[in-house]
Design an enzyme around this catalytic site. Structure first.
Site, PDB file in Angstrom:
ATOM      1  N   ASP A  98       0.805  -1.222   0.000  1.00  0.00           N
ATOM      2  CA  ASP A  98       0.000   0.000   0.000  1.00  0.00           C
ATOM      3  C   ASP A  98       0.840   1.275   0.000  1.00  0.00           C
ATOM      4  OD1 ASP A  98      -2.552   1.102  -0.187  1.00  0.00           O
ATOM      5  OD2 ASP A  98      -2.652   1.529   1.966  1.00  0.00           O
TER       6      ASP A  98
ATOM      7  N   LYS B 105       2.139   1.780  -5.415  1.00  0.00           N
ATOM      8  CA  LYS B 105       2.815   1.400  -6.661  1.00  0.00           C
ATOM      9  C   LYS B 105       1.845   1.355  -7.845  1.00  0.00           C
ATOM     10  CE  LYS B 105       4.233  -2.377  -4.672  1.00  0.00           C
ATOM     11  NZ  LYS B 105       3.785  -2.052  -3.304  1.00  0.00           N
TER      12      LYS B 105
ATOM     13  N   THR C   1       5.269  -4.763  -8.983  1.00  0.00           N
ATOM     14  CA  THR C   1       5.546  -5.956  -8.184  1.00  0.00           C
ATOM     15  C   THR C   1       4.850  -5.873  -6.828  1.00  0.00           C
ATOM     16  OG1 THR C   1       7.575  -5.023  -7.246  1.00  0.00           O
ATOM     17  CG2 THR C   1       7.770  -6.240  -9.314  1.00  0.00           C
ATOM     18  N   PRO C   2       4.464  -7.028  -6.277  1.00  0.00           N
ATOM     19  CA  PRO C   2       3.711  -7.043  -5.018  1.00  0.00           C
ATOM     20  C   PRO C   2       4.562  -6.652  -3.823  1.00  0.00           C
ATOM     21  CG  PRO C   2       4.205  -9.280  -5.708  1.00  0.00           C
ATOM     22  CD  PRO C   2       4.644  -8.383  -6.824  1.00  0.00           C
ATOM     23  N   GLY C   3       3.890  -6.116  -2.808  1.00  0.00           N
ATOM     24  CA  GLY C   3       4.604  -5.636  -1.632  1.00  0.00           C
ATOM     25  C   GLY C   3       4.682  -6.622  -0.486  1.00  0.00           C
TER      26      GLY C   3
ATOM     27  N   GLY D 240      10.742 -51.268   8.940  1.00  0.00           N
ATOM     28  CA  GLY D 240       9.934 -52.425   9.284  1.00  0.00           C
ATOM     29  C   GLY D 240       9.345 -53.144   8.092  1.00  0.00           C
TER      30      GLY D 240
ATOM     31  N   LYS E 106      13.275 -54.647   4.346  1.00  0.00           N
ATOM     32  CA  LYS E 106      14.330 -54.372   3.364  1.00  0.00           C
ATOM     33  C   LYS E 106      15.627 -55.113   3.696  1.00  0.00           C
ATOM     34  CE  LYS E 106      14.491 -50.011   4.185  1.00  0.00           C
ATOM     35  NZ  LYS E 106      13.519 -50.062   5.293  1.00  0.00           N
ATOM     36  N   SER E 107      16.104 -54.900   4.913  1.00  0.00           N
ATOM     37  CA  SER E 107      17.405 -55.473   5.296  1.00  0.00           C
ATOM     38  C   SER E 107      17.355 -56.996   5.299  1.00  0.00           C
ATOM     39  CB  SER E 107      17.824 -54.954   6.672  1.00  0.00           C
ATOM     40  OG  SER E 107      18.028 -53.557   6.640  1.00  0.00           O
TER      41      SER E 107
ATOM     42  N   SER F  45      15.538 -44.412   2.269  1.00  0.00           N
ATOM     43  CA  SER F  45      15.698 -43.460   1.151  1.00  0.00           C
ATOM     44  C   SER F  45      14.343 -42.885   0.737  1.00  0.00           C
ATOM     45  CB  SER F  45      16.411 -44.112  -0.033  1.00  0.00           C
ATOM     46  OG  SER F  45      15.837 -45.349  -0.391  1.00  0.00           O
TER      47      SER F  45
END
Length: 636
Positions: free
Chosen positions: A40, A43, A117-119, A477, A480-481, A548
């Protein structure tokens, strides 16, 4: 109609006047500028006033503006100039600017493109977008409010983006009685901040966008001000492209132009300097040299071309050159490196993660890059350097960046085209950061690949196998391993040379310094990927068992390997099943709040979208799953 008909003469004269106008208009220079500042500060109203006073509003637009002003405006029955720019419904309802609005207008002396551009702080990324191509910035300050946080933020960004021509427009002077004392107090406060951020100069102008004071004509309300009007300064301000024409020749290749077997040219926009047939040039990053044979354009060949022109160059010799390469003056090449220090303005909703691969787009090149070392974040209010391992939305920080190959560049302060870049999220294709290169890191020049006589193919051949990475991923759990261990035993029994990297085991040594934040998880997988790659160079079949959780990091490891050498195995176990097993008691701790950032509870798991193998441990035993995996591996 004959040539003697008055109507014909009138139409001919009108056409002649239009042609003359268009010819004059075509050769005007173009200034791109932005308006920025806090919310405000006026601009949009300022731009609306410029459009109105420069007679760039058609009658139907004016009628619509008057109607909209009565319906949505903030000035009673008077014209609300901001509505010329605030085109989004949400902006009109709230009386603010959200997006970047671009508008064109012209005077007798020059053409203009202005970005409003916005403020708001949450739209800082929009401001950076608008400023990235600007020659000049108009920073507005509400005379009643003075210098605010967003004033400092936008000023810092303007200076960071290399905009040298800055106007400090102290707006709404009508609301402070056109007080010279108030104006000079604001200018003094702003000057102190400008010196701290390295802004060398700015032009202060007292204005009222609503009343039109000092916008197009000098105001009688400010007899104490002797400087130019805003429009007068805009018409005379220097343009960046004119300055770039005096620099060394640089052209990034956009396209290899090969319309037939007899023609091969290299097309692009000249970023800086000039070039002529016969000039010695160098192609980077290869460093090959030749000379320019001809300069070809749509309108014919040229004797000389300068910055800002799009051309096709042909070479006197057959030199390898492709999209993304940079053609430079032979005796003044730019640098080539694969590690840099840079400033980042983070634009992504998700925070920056060091070690995560992003796409880096610089000029016409797109390559893979990682943030290897966050150095500090900048507090734009105090300019304090804050220790930070990541950057959040709208944060500004200095980091080290590594790319997957050497790239021609110049410091952003010297050449924005070859020093500015964006980072893109590889999964969503969203732009997450804008960056400005400072300099190449010395280690990028001092580290080189050492040629080895015994390569990965020879290592694998002597073991009578093909090196691979077998990547198990799934929730904690999921099994995987257990499955990976059985698979390795089966391969070992077949005489295969293997090694199993397990998530827990690796964290006892190589990754013992890492926790479980998103950033640490990314670094954990990056290190494991590098180790797995080295092991495949030794000819081994490498099995890994890691949660992962992020697709981006699994893709990163896949891309380290040759095609077909990365086998992703999704151990697909529903969360409720994995939690019911809770072999290590981790889910119980996470549910109790004693284990933060636990995958599946308060940290996400991104399941593979196209894994080579998927096994369901609800339907299969670990032994059956392992046997299924081995059979698939033996058939590939």
């Amino acid at each position: 109609m004959t040539q003697k008909d008055p109507a014909y003469v009138t139409e001919a004269l009108i056409a002649e006047d239009i042609d003359a106008y268009l010819e004059k208009h075509q050769h005007k220079t173009m200034l791109r500028f932005i308006t920025c500042g806090s919310v405000d500060d006026g601009k949009s109203t300022l731009i609306g006033r410029l459009l109105y006073d420069s007679k760039m509003i058609f009658e139907d637009q004016l009628a619509s503006l008057e109607s909209d002003s009565r319906a949505h405006g903030t000035q009673g029955q008077n014209i609300d100039f901001a509505l010329l720019v605030d085109g989004l419904a949400a902006e009109r309802e709230q009386g603010i600017t959200i997006d970047v609005a671009y508008r064109f207008f012209a005077t007798d002396k020059r053409k203009f493109i202005v970005a409003d551009t916005p403020g708001h702080e949450q739209y800082t990324r929009n401001m950076v977008t608008g400023a990235s191509t600007a020659d000049l910035a108009v920073i507005l300050i509400d005379a009643r409010q003075g210098v605010l946080t967003q004033t400092r933020r936008h000023s810092y960004l303007v200076n960071l983006l290399g905009i040298k021509n800055v106007v400090l427009a102290v707006n709404k002077m009508d609301l402070v009685g056109y007080s010279a004392e108030r104006f000079y107090k604001i200018v003094s406060e702003y000057s102190t901040f400008a010196q701290k951020i390295g802004m060398k100069a700015f032009l202060p102008i007292p204005i009222s966008g609503l009343a039109g004071d000092n916008i197009v004509s000098r105001s009688e309300n400010t007899p104490w001000y002797q400087g130019p009007t805003l429009l007068g300064h805009l018409e005379d301000a220097p343009i960046n492209m004119a300055q770039m024409q005096d620099s060394d020749f640089r052209m990034a290749v956009q396209w290899v132009n090969r319309p037939n077997l007899d023609f091969r040219g290299f097309s692009g926009l000249i970023g800086s300097g000039s070039v002529a047939p016969g000039d010695a040039i160098r192609v980077l990053p290869s460093g090959k040299t030749t000379s320019v044979k001809s300069i070809v354009t749509y309108g014919g060949t040229l004797d000389r071309a300068v910055a800002g022109q799009s051309v096709t160059l042909t070479f006197a010799d057959e030199v390898d050159c492709s999209r993304g390469d940079v053609i430079t003056a032979a005796d003044a090449p730019c640098e080539v490196a694969d590690q840099f220090e840079a400033t980042l303005v983070w634009m992504g909703e998700a925070e920056m993660l060091p070690g995560r691969p992003y796409l880096l787009k610089m000029g016409t090149q797109t390559l893979t890059a990682t943030v290897t070392e966050p150095k500090y974040e900048v507090n734009v209010n105090t300019l304090e350097h804050l220790t930070s391992q990541t950057l959040g939305l709208n944060a500004i920080g200095v980091v080290n960046i590594s790319t997957d190959r050497a790239v021609p560049f110049e410091a952003y302060a010297t050449n924005p085209d070859l020093g500015g870049f964006i980072l893109i999220d590889r999964m969503t294709n969203a732009t997450v950061a804008a960056g400005m290169v400072h300099f190449a890191l010395r280690r990028s020049q001092n580290i080189h690949w050492q040629a080895l006589d015994i390569g990965r193919a020879a290592h694998a051949e002597i073991k009578n196998q093909k090196a691979k990475v077998i990547w198990f991923t799934g929730l904690s759990g999921s099994g995987k391993s257990t499955i990976a261990n059985i698979v390795e035993k089966k391969l070992h029994a077949m005489g295969k040379h293997t090694f199993l990297l397990d998530g827990d085991n690796v964290r006892h040594g190589l990754n013992r310094d890492l926790g479980f934040t998103d950033a640490d998880r990314v670094e954990n997988i990056r290190r494991v990927g590098e180790v797995a790659k080295l092991m495949t160079d030794a000819g081994l079949i490498v099995l890994t068992a890691f949660i992962s959780p992020f697709r981006a990091e699994r893709l990163m490891v896949r891309e380290m390997m040759a095609a077909g050498e990365f086998i992703e195995i999704h151990v697909n176990t529903p969360l409720e099943v994995a939690e019911a097993r809770d072999v290590k008691g981790l889910y119980k701790k996470a549910r109790a709040g004693n284990l933060k950032n636990f995958t599946g509870i308060d940290s996400p798991y991104e399941a593979p979208e196209a894994a080579e193998i998927t096994v369901n441990t609800v339907e299969l035993t670990a032994e059956d799953a392992a046997e299924q995996i081995v059979q698939v591996l033996l058939s590939t």
